[in-house]
Design an enzyme around this catalytic site. Structure first.
Site, PDB file in Angstrom:
ATOM      1  N   LEU A  10       0.844  -1.189   0.000  1.00 16.25           N
ATOM      2  CA  LEU A  10       0.000   0.000   0.000  1.00 16.25           C
ATOM      3  C   LEU A  10       0.887   1.250   0.000  1.00 16.25           C
ATOM      4  O   LEU A  10       1.644   1.475   0.940  1.00 16.25           O
ATOM      5  CB  LEU A  10      -0.932  -0.009   1.208  1.00 16.25           C
ATOM      6  CG  LEU A  10      -1.807  -1.260   1.370  1.00 16.25           C
ATOM      7  CD1 LEU A  10      -2.856  -1.042   2.458  1.00 16.25           C
ATOM      8  CD2 LEU A  10      -2.471  -1.656   0.055  1.00 16.25           C
ATOM      9  N   GLY A  13      -1.031   6.682  -0.113  1.00 20.37           N
ATOM     10  CA  GLY A  13      -1.331   7.779   0.802  1.00 20.37           C
ATOM     11  C   GLY A  13      -0.876   9.133   0.275  1.00 20.37           C
ATOM     12  O   GLY A  13       0.075   9.228  -0.507  1.00 20.37           O
ATOM     13  N   ARG A  17       1.818  15.392   5.420  1.00 21.04           N
ATOM     14  CA  ARG A  17       2.659  15.856   6.532  1.00 21.04           C
ATOM     15  C   ARG A  17       4.132  15.894   6.176  1.00 21.04           C
ATOM     16  O   ARG A  17       4.928  16.533   6.875  1.00 21.04           O
ATOM     17  CB  ARG A  17       2.432  14.962   7.755  1.00 21.04           C
ATOM     18  CG  ARG A  17       1.055  15.150   8.397  1.00 21.04           C
ATOM     19  CD  ARG A  17       0.754  14.064   9.402  1.00 21.04           C
ATOM     20  NE  ARG A  17       1.774  14.000  10.447  1.00 21.04           N
ATOM     21  CZ  ARG A  17       1.886  12.990  11.310  1.00 21.04           C
ATOM     22  NH1 ARG A  17       1.038  11.960  11.236  1.00 21.04           N
ATOM     23  NH2 ARG A  17       2.830  12.996  12.218  1.00 21.04           N
ATOM     24  N   ARG A 424      57.947  22.850 -18.053  1.00 23.49           N
ATOM     25  CA  ARG A 424      57.796  24.052 -17.241  1.00 23.49           C
ATOM     26  C   ARG A 424      58.822  25.082 -17.704  1.00 23.49           C
ATOM     27  O   ARG A 424      59.826  24.746 -18.349  1.00 23.49           O
ATOM     28  CB  ARG A 424      57.999  23.731 -15.755  1.00 23.49           C
ATOM     29  CG  ARG A 424      59.354  23.149 -15.408  1.00 23.49           C
ATOM     30  CD  ARG A 424      59.376  22.647 -13.975  1.00 23.49           C
ATOM     31  NE  ARG A 424      60.692  22.118 -13.612  1.00 23.49           N
ATOM     32  CZ  ARG A 424      60.898  21.173 -12.722  1.00 23.49           C
ATOM     33  NH1 ARG A 424      59.885  20.622 -12.107  1.00 23.49           N
ATOM     34  NH2 ARG A 424      62.117  20.768 -12.437  1.00 23.49           N
TER      35      ARG A 424
END
Length: 455
Positions: A10, A13, A17, A424
């Site tokens: 189920l 609902g 809330r 670099r």
């Protein structure tokens, strides 16, 4: 021959809330939606058929249930639990076995508890109802027993007498019955009650009026927690975490500060693992034995091989794999990356879409530049390679076995085995420049202060 089983879930609902656009059953506990908890429970007890009852306000529940292999039935409009179960009748057409009614907002019930309901049916009960002894029974329906191992009726709290309210054996809502009998009894249920709804619980009194045997099965109150609000959701999460922590420690996992460690529903940890404080496990984590997970680490979708180490402050994202005795240290993030046996990334590193060979060492500040703004690309680092600190590896790129990169390099091309890659600017010096710069800036600042005072 074992009786076939079905589960009616189920989940229709309104969940008002929760105050959320997300349907209540889809809120998560332990990283898994409550609906998925219940569907997994149905699978765990061997349900051959599953039917999820959903409401028209939450089509996402229908989609999630069907994605998990459940049939679905619409309840519209909602008219109580009895009406909700009756909505599943067509989906169970022709099914002759036993059914259990479960709920999409009750995530903590254990399979062995539901097995006790099916066992009662197998031993002659026409209806079996799961109950629990409540510390405070107010608000719960009461299970009224006949004193001879039988259940006489279920009375809703609002309709109970003073004597009935004194009973502490409460209804969880979980109920089992043979499917044909269940729908036959429901056909006699009316809505002549305070709420004008069709109560599933009324079938007990109807069954007793026919001389059928009903039985109450007892479970632990902690399992029966239903979620109706954000506060309930937090309580369910806390209960799940407490249970999981205890299970972990009982299986041989050391939790230095248990209350600060959070697990997901599917976290798997072998014995002799140490978990330090403030560690969070998201879904999909597997940890082999003799691993140490240091404080303030977050893991999700990751696997750690035997003897590996992560943290402190490590983040292992989905697809992270640490081989045996591999190590990722503080402020290291790993995503869709595999570290081979004994490989190390000890600090301040990002490894994304990467394969790191066994015993390779990743220096601090290393970044795999895996995204070009449109596509992700992989980086491959060979066995025994040494990646210098502050190296940027621009994917797709391969660093050969035993190769090295100089600190501060930006590597855009493949590096052969055992080679050194440097990328670099050449260092140069300007004698006295720093002193002249400071003197000039100090003089400028002094003039500015004089003008400020005059103004």
């Amino acid at each position: 021959m074992k009786t076939s089983r079905a589960a009616i879930i189920l989940a229709a609902g309104q969940g008002t809330r929760m105050k959320s656009a997300l349907a209540k059953p889809l809120h998560s506990v332990g990283g898994r939606s409550m609906l998925d908890w219940t569907l997994a429970l149905a699978d765990a007890v061997g349900a051959d058929r599953k039917v999820t009852v959903w409401g028209s306000h939450s089509p996402a529940v229908k989609e999630a249930a069907e994605a998990a292999g459940s049939a679905t039935a619409l309840q519209d409009p909602p008219q109580g639990t009895g009406h909700a179960v009756a909505c599943a009748k067509d989906a169970l057409g022709g099914f002759e076995g036993h059914a259990v009614v479960l709920y999409g907002d009750t995530p903590l019930i254990r399979p062995e508890t539901v097995e006790a309901v099916f066992s009662a049916l197998a031993h002659g009960a026409s209806i079996a109802v799961l109950g629990f002894e409540a510390d405070d029974p107010a608000g719960y329906g009461r299970l009224i027993e006949d004193g001879a191992d039988g259940l006489d009726a279920i009375v809703e709290d609002r309709e109970a007498s003073e004597a009935e309210r004194a009973i502490r054996l409460c209804n969880s809502g979980v109920l089992g019955a043979p499917v044909p009998l269940l729908f036959d009894l429901l056909s006699e249920v009316t809505n002549e009650n305070a709420k004008g709804e069709y109560y599933l619980t009324d079938i007990v009194a109807i069954a007793r009026s026919r001389g059928l045997k009903c039985k109450a099965v007892r479970g632990a109150q902690a399992e029966m927690l239903g979620v109706n609000s954000r506060s309930d959701l937090a309580e369910a999460e806390a209960a799940f975490q407490a249970r999981r922590r205890q299970e972990m420690m009982e299986s041989g996992v050391t939790l230095i500060a248990p209350d600060t460690v959070f697990f997901s529903h599917d976290t798997r940890i072998a014995a002799d693992v140490v978990v330090e404080p403030n560690v969070v496990f998201g879904p999909g984590v597997n940890v082999a034995s003799n691993v140490r997970i240091k404080a303030f680490s977050h893991l999700e979708g990751a696997s750690l091989g035997e003897g590996a180490e992560a943290g402190p402050f490590a983040r292992l994202r989905p697809g992270a794999e640490l081989g045996a005795n591999a190590k990722v240290g503080n402020f290291v993030e790993v995503k869709k990356a595999r570290l081979g046996e004994g490989a190390k990334a000890s600090h301040l590193t990002y490894l994304g879409d990467t394969d790191v060979g066994a015993h390779a060492n990743i220096g601090a500040g290393t970044i795999t530049c895996n995204y070009d703004g449109f596509f992700k690309h992989r980086t491959v680092i060979g066995e025994g390679a040494f990646i210098g600190s502050n190296t940027s590896l621009v994917a797709p790129v391969t660093i050969g076995a035993g190769a090295m990169t100089g600190s501060g390099s930006v590597i855009t091309e493949d590096v052969p085995d055992n080679a050194l890659a440097l990328s670099r600017a050449r260092q140069s010096e300007k004698p006295g420049w720093a002193q002249r710069f400071r003197e000039a800036m100090q003089a400028r600042k002094a003039k500015a202060q004089v003008r400020s005072k005059k103004d």
